[in-house]
Scaffold this motif. Structure first.
Motif, short mmCIF file in Angstrom:
data_model
loop_
_atom_site.label_atom_id
_atom_site.label_comp_id
_atom_site.label_asym_id
_atom_site.label_seq_id
_atom_site.Cartn_x
_atom_site.Cartn_y
_atom_site.Cartn_z
N TYR A 65 -6.34 -3.85 2.27
CA TYR A 65 -5.81 -2.49 2.31
C TYR A 65 -4.40 -2.53 2.90
O TYR A 65 -3.97 -3.54 3.44
N LYS A 71 -0.94 3.60 6.74
CA LYS A 71 -1.96 4.62 6.52
C LYS A 71 -1.77 5.77 7.50
O LYS A 71 -1.86 6.94 7.13
N ALA A 106 -4.28 1.64 -3.08
CA ALA A 106 -4.22 2.73 -2.10
C ALA A 106 -2.88 3.44 -2.12
O ALA A 106 -2.81 4.69 -2.12
#
Length: 150
Positions: A65, A71, A106
């Motif tokens: 990720y 994030k 993502a």
């Protein structure tokens, strides 16, 4: 004068080399009248995003990720910037030791939700970026920055 915001998480020598190449391309003297602002992912704010006309994102791929820092950036800016930044250009670069597929997926998903438009192919590197990887990063930075002057 258009503004390019570079949001990056740069914890390793490979990520640092890629970041420096992106920055070098974005600030090439032949690209005139573009202000380049760089922010670490944990320091970038919704105001930074709203004040910019385009974006470059950089992160390592961690455990399949994007980094937690990038994030966190998206978590902080998503809703405050959702409507105001639709259609803005962006690019991104990723570094991983083995695989960057999950991180790329993502970033593509979140930027699609934001309505941002990819201005260049992403640069993805596994292992040492070497000359080819850093050259691709330089071109990414130059392409996205130059696109803001059109």
């Amino acid at each position: 004068m258009p503004t390019l915001l570079i949001v990056h998480h740069t914890p390793s020598p490979s990520c640092q080399a890629m970041f420096e190449a992106v920055l070098s391309g974005a600030t090439d003297p032949e690209i005139e009248d573009v202000k380049v602002v760089r922010r670490a992912a944990l320091a970038a704010t919704a105001s930074d995003v709203l004040e910019a006309d385009g974006y470059l994102l950089g992160t390592p791929a961690n455990l399949g990720y994007m980094s937690g820092a990038l994030k966190h950036f998206f978590d902080q800016v998503y809703y405050p910037c959702l409507d105001a930044t639709r259609g803005r250009p962006f690019g991104y670069y990723l570094h991983g030791n083995n695989d960057v597929t999950g991180a790329a997926r993502a970033i593509e998903s979140i930027t699609t939700g934001l309505g941002w438009k990819r201005a260049a192919e992403p640069v993805t590197v596994t292992g040492d970026p070497g000359k080819a990887g850093t050259r691709a990063c330089w071109e990414l930075g130059a392409t996205v920055a130059a696109g803001l002057t059109d």
